[in-house]
Design a protein around this motif. Sequence first.
Motif, PDB file in Angstrom:
ATOM      1  N   GLN A   1      -4.711  55.761 -11.393  1.00 17.68           N
ATOM      2  CA  GLN A   1      -3.663  55.649 -13.274  1.00 17.68           C
ATOM      3  C   GLN A   1      -4.038  56.983 -13.128  1.00 17.68           C
ATOM      4  O   GLN A   1      -3.036  57.827 -14.046  1.00 17.68           O
ATOM      5  CB  GLN A   1      -4.992  55.292 -13.850  1.00 17.68           C
ATOM      6  CG  GLN A   1      -4.457  53.147 -14.147  1.00 17.68           C
ATOM      7  CD  GLN A   1      -5.539  52.987 -14.759  1.00 17.68           C
ATOM      8  OE1 GLN A   1      -5.784  53.071 -15.920  1.00 17.68           O
ATOM      9  NE2 GLN A   1      -6.134  51.830 -15.156  1.00 17.68           N
ATOM     10  N   LYS A   2      -5.167  58.247 -12.393  1.00 15.41           N
ATOM     11  CA  LYS A   2      -4.941  59.675 -12.622  1.00 15.41           C
ATOM     12  C   LYS A   2      -3.380  60.065 -12.148  1.00 15.41           C
ATOM     13  O   LYS A   2      -2.599  61.452 -12.702  1.00 15.41           O
ATOM     14  CB  LYS A   2      -5.729  60.120 -12.379  1.00 15.41           C
ATOM     15  CG  LYS A   2      -5.662  61.623 -12.088  1.00 15.41           C
ATOM     16  CD  LYS A   2      -7.123  62.299 -11.875  1.00 15.41           C
ATOM     17  CE  LYS A   2      -6.941  63.410 -11.772  1.00 15.41           C
ATOM     18  NZ  LYS A   2      -8.434  64.490 -11.163  1.00 15.41           N
ATOM     19  N   LYS A   3      -3.234  59.908 -11.145  1.00 12.12           N
ATOM     20  CA  LYS A   3      -1.877  60.443 -10.131  1.00 12.12           C
ATOM     21  C   LYS A   3      -0.354  59.656 -11.308  1.00 12.12           C
ATOM     22  O   LYS A   3       0.702  60.975 -11.035  1.00 12.12           O
ATOM     23  CB  LYS A   3      -1.990  59.443  -8.774  1.00 12.12           C
ATOM     24  CG  LYS A   3      -0.739  60.155  -8.138  1.00 12.12           C
ATOM     25  CD  LYS A   3      -0.283  59.506  -6.750  1.00 12.12           C
ATOM     26  CE  LYS A   3       0.431  60.139  -5.925  1.00 12.12           C
ATOM     27  NZ  LYS A   3       0.686  59.677  -4.299  1.00 12.12           N
ATOM     28  N   GLN A   4      -0.611  58.677 -11.421  1.00 16.69           N
ATOM     29  CA  GLN A   4       0.721  58.301 -12.787  1.00 16.69           C
ATOM     30  C   GLN A   4       0.307  58.774 -13.898  1.00 16.69           C
ATOM     31  O   GLN A   4       1.519  58.905 -14.982  1.00 16.69           O
ATOM     32  CB  GLN A   4       0.515  57.065 -12.548  1.00 16.69           C
ATOM     33  CG  GLN A   4       1.194  56.038 -11.355  1.00 16.69           C
ATOM     34  CD  GLN A   4       0.685  54.691 -11.647  1.00 16.69           C
ATOM     35  OE1 GLN A   4       0.277  54.087 -12.279  1.00 16.69           O
ATOM     36  NE2 GLN A   4       1.535  54.212 -10.396  1.00 16.69           N
ATOM     37  N   GLY A   5      -0.321  60.142 -14.066  1.00 15.58           N
ATOM     38  CA  GLY A   5      -0.818  60.467 -15.715  1.00 15.58           C
ATOM     39  C   GLY A   5      -1.137  59.630 -16.765  1.00 15.58           C
ATOM     40  O   GLY A   5      -0.879  59.679 -18.132  1.00 15.58           O
ATOM     41  N   LEU A   6      -1.576  57.880 -16.602  1.00 16.79           N
ATOM     42  CA  LEU A   6      -2.194  57.193 -17.559  1.00 16.79           C
ATOM     43  C   LEU A   6      -3.413  57.528 -17.886  1.00 16.79           C
ATOM     44  O   LEU A   6      -3.662  56.650 -19.304  1.00 16.79           O
ATOM     45  CB  LEU A   6      -1.591  55.409 -16.455  1.00 16.79           C
ATOM     46  CG  LEU A   6      -0.992  55.956 -16.488  1.00 16.79           C
ATOM     47  CD1 LEU A   6      -0.950  54.065 -15.789  1.00 16.79           C
ATOM     48  CD2 LEU A   6       0.144  55.638 -17.316  1.00 16.79           C
ATOM     49  N   ILE A   7      -4.205  58.099 -17.771  1.00 16.05           N
ATOM     50  CA  ILE A   7      -5.563  58.427 -17.734  1.00 16.05           C
ATOM     51  C   ILE A   7      -5.776  59.840 -18.787  1.00 16.05           C
ATOM     52  O   ILE A   7      -4.973  60.828 -18.015  1.00 16.05           O
ATOM     53  CB  ILE A   7      -6.921  59.150 -17.254  1.00 16.05           C
ATOM     54  CG1 ILE A   7      -6.595  57.495 -16.232  1.00 16.05           C
ATOM     55  CG2 ILE A   7      -7.658  58.764 -18.280  1.00 16.05           C
ATOM     56  CD1 ILE A   7      -7.025  57.375 -15.331  1.00 16.05           C
ATOM     57  N   ALA A   8      -5.797  59.747 -20.234  1.00 16.90           N
ATOM     58  CA  ALA A   8      -5.583  61.133 -20.892  1.00 16.90           C
ATOM     59  C   ALA A   8      -6.719  60.840 -21.946  1.00 16.90           C
ATOM     60  O   ALA A   8      -7.212  59.609 -22.575  1.00 16.90           O
ATOM     61  CB  ALA A   8      -4.721  60.175 -22.255  1.00 16.90           C
ATOM     62  N   CYS A   9      -6.950  61.791 -22.257  1.00 12.42           N
ATOM     63  CA  CYS A   9      -8.256  62.592 -22.831  1.00 12.42           C
ATOM     64  C   CYS A   9      -8.112  61.627 -24.758  1.00 12.42           C
ATOM     65  O   CYS A   9      -7.012  62.094 -25.193  1.00 12.42           O
ATOM     66  CB  CYS A   9      -8.487  63.655 -22.865  1.00 12.42           C
ATOM     67  SG  CYS A   9      -9.827  63.998 -24.580  1.00 12.42           S
TER      68      CYS A   9
END
Length: 142
Positions: free
Chosen positions: A27-35
């Motif tokens: 998910q981090k690699k795909q940019g799916l985790i956001a503040c």
Amino acid sequence: MIAYDLQCCNGHRFEGWFEDSRSFDRQKKQGLIACPICEETAVSKMPSTFAIKGASGTVPPKSGAKGDLAVLSQQIADYVEKNFDNVGADFAREALKMHYGVSEPRNIRGFSTSTEEATLKAEGISFFKFPVSSESSDPDAS
């Protein structure tokens, strides 16, 4: 399920729940985790009190008291001071040298500018920032 303490590049801390560590990485690699505060997707895992053993081999109690946090913060600072080479203002340069195999990998500590930090991130170099007391940050302090 696994819970991680996370922090965005702007310093906002939050918690994330994932099926497993690979799920977090994907998910981090795909940019799916956001503040949740600023929506920044450049996030990293933070040390958790659940992962830090005390001197007796037990996990510190989760009381939430400011005194406990101050003690834990001091223990981390002491550990870093004793186990990481202080490279001062050369932190970014030394991290890049290790990343590209010019020097042997080792634990380092120091400081860098926001421009240097952006360069390290662009090069794919992970680093961890944490505040230190004015006593710890003075290289001439004894």
